[in-house]
Write a protein that holds these residues in place. Structure first.
Motif, mmCIF file in Angstrom:
data_model
loop_
_atom_site.group_PDB
_atom_site.id
_atom_site.type_symbol
_atom_site.label_atom_id
_atom_site.label_comp_id
_atom_site.label_asym_id
_atom_site.label_seq_id
_atom_site.Cartn_x
_atom_site.Cartn_y
_atom_site.Cartn_z
ATOM 1 N N LYS A 75 -9.350 -8.909 -5.376
ATOM 2 C CA LYS A 75 -8.518 -9.529 -6.402
ATOM 3 C C LYS A 75 -7.052 -9.612 -5.959
ATOM 4 C CE LYS A 75 -6.806 -8.623 -11.046
ATOM 5 N NZ LYS A 75 -6.732 -7.615 -12.093
ATOM 6 N N LEU A 76 -6.582 -8.591 -5.245
ATOM 7 C CA LEU A 76 -5.180 -8.527 -4.831
ATOM 8 C C LEU A 76 -4.918 -9.163 -3.465
ATOM 9 C CD1 LEU A 76 -4.326 -4.959 -6.166
ATOM 10 C CD2 LEU A 76 -3.815 -7.168 -7.225
ATOM 11 N N GLY A 77 -5.962 -9.742 -2.852
ATOM 12 C CA GLY A 77 -5.778 -10.495 -1.608
ATOM 13 C C GLY A 77 -5.738 -9.677 -0.342
ATOM 14 N N VAL A 78 -6.284 -8.473 -0.368
ATOM 15 C CA VAL A 78 -6.290 -7.634 0.835
ATOM 16 C C VAL A 78 -7.492 -8.021 1.699
ATOM 17 C CG1 VAL A 78 -6.457 -5.284 1.718
ATOM 18 C CG2 VAL A 78 -5.152 -5.745 -0.373
ATOM 19 N N LEU A 79 -7.230 -8.447 2.924
ATOM 20 C CA LEU A 79 -8.309 -8.806 3.846
ATOM 21 C C LEU A 79 -8.988 -7.546 4.373
ATOM 22 C CD1 LEU A 79 -6.562 -11.656 5.874
ATOM 23 C CD2 LEU A 79 -8.231 -11.875 4.029
ATOM 24 N N PRO A 80 -10.287 -7.635 4.670
ATOM 25 C CA PRO A 80 -11.025 -6.454 5.145
ATOM 26 C C PRO A 80 -10.404 -5.767 6.355
ATOM 27 C CG PRO A 80 -12.543 -8.227 4.633
ATOM 28 C CD PRO A 80 -11.158 -8.797 4.516
ATOM 29 N N GLU A 81 -9.826 -6.543 7.279
ATOM 30 C CA GLU A 81 -9.252 -5.919 8.488
ATOM 31 C C GLU A 81 -7.998 -5.106 8.201
ATOM 32 O OE1 GLU A 81 -8.202 -10.401 8.918
ATOM 33 O OE2 GLU A 81 -9.818 -9.223 8.072
ATOM 34 N N TYR A 82 -7.429 -5.254 7.009
ATOM 35 C CA TYR A 82 -6.245 -4.479 6.644
ATOM 36 C C TYR A 82 -6.533 -3.471 5.535
ATOM 37 C CZ TYR A 82 -3.997 -7.834 9.596
ATOM 38 O OH TYR A 82 -3.658 -8.586 10.683
ATOM 39 N N ALA A 83 -7.795 -3.310 5.197
ATOM 40 C CA ALA A 83 -8.156 -2.397 4.116
ATOM 41 C C ALA A 83 -7.934 -0.946 4.538
ATOM 42 C CB ALA A 83 -9.609 -2.611 3.715
ATOM 43 N N SER A 84 -7.621 -0.151 3.555
ATOM 44 C CA SER A 84 -7.430 1.283 3.744
ATOM 45 C C SER A 84 -8.022 1.982 2.528
ATOM 46 C CB SER A 84 -5.942 1.597 3.922
ATOM 47 O OG SER A 84 -5.756 2.965 4.228
ATOM 48 N N CYS A 85 -7.558 3.175 2.248
ATOM 49 C CA CYS A 85 -8.169 3.983 1.191
ATOM 50 C C CYS A 85 -7.524 3.835 -0.182
ATOM 51 C CB CYS A 85 -8.195 5.444 1.616
ATOM 52 S SG CYS A 85 -6.592 6.089 2.131
ATOM 53 N N HIS A 86 -6.381 3.180 -0.284
ATOM 54 C CA HIS A 86 -5.761 2.965 -1.594
ATOM 55 C C HIS A 86 -4.942 1.683 -1.579
ATOM 56 C CE1 HIS A 86 -2.885 5.411 0.736
ATOM 57 N NE2 HIS A 86 -1.998 4.580 0.204
ATOM 58 N N THR A 87 -4.739 1.139 -2.774
ATOM 59 C CA THR A 87 -4.025 -0.130 -2.936
ATOM 60 C C THR A 87 -3.060 0.014 -4.096
ATOM 61 O OG1 THR A 87 -6.030 -1.292 -2.227
ATOM 62 C CG2 THR A 87 -4.304 -2.616 -3.279
#
Length: 157
Positions: A75-87
């Motif tokens: 929903k917030l536009g975070v791509l999988p390659e930049y995902a981490s443990c919190h947003t």
């Protein structure tokens, strides 16, 4: 004559004391608290350490615990390659992972219109919340837009 000297000495003393007090009086100003929301797993300790880092740097984050963060990240536009443990969401921008507070403050101060936020993919050792002794990985903080384009915002060694 003695009384005049005593009065003069008293006047000079009071003047000097007042001047010294004025000189050493500090005006304490505090920066406004920056508020936001942080989405995190209820089981992640490093996320809580990152929140402490943010608090220590003038942020106040409401924590929203979620078992599955993927829908929030999408929903917030975070791509999988930049995902981490919190947003986190702060002032309408998205901050993914262990982004240093100083980088977030600089980003918020510049108010970029094209960029949606900043991300630190994965969980690099030595980033805020991931401190472990003197071990540090080099990592980049990337700015990202709504089309998935990125640029390096900051480099950390």
């Amino acid at each position: 004559m003695i009384i005049k000297r005593i009065l003069l000495a008293c006047t000079l003393f009071v003047s000097a004391t007042t001047a010294a007090a004025t000189t050493y009086t500090k005006t304490v100003t505090t920066a406004p608290i920056i508020k936001g929301t942080n989405y995190l797993s209820p089981y992640c300790g490093c996320c809580k350490e990152w929140v402490t880092h943010m608090k220590d740097n003038g942020f106040e984050l409401e924590n929203v615990y979620q078992e599955n963060l993927t829908p929030t990240k999408i929903k917030l536009g975070v791509l999988p390659e930049y995902a981490s443990c919190h947003t986190a969401q702060i002032e309408g921008y998205t901050f993914e992972g262990h982004v240093p507070a100083a980088d977030i403050k600089r980003f918020l101060a510049s108010k970029p219109t094209r960029m949606k936020g900043l991300a630190v993919g994965g969980m690099p050792m030595g980033s805020p919340g991931m401190e472990y002794g003197d071990k540090k990985d080099s990592y980049n903080v990337v700015a990202f837009d709504d089309k998935g384009r990125t640029m390096v915002w900051a480099k950390h060694n």
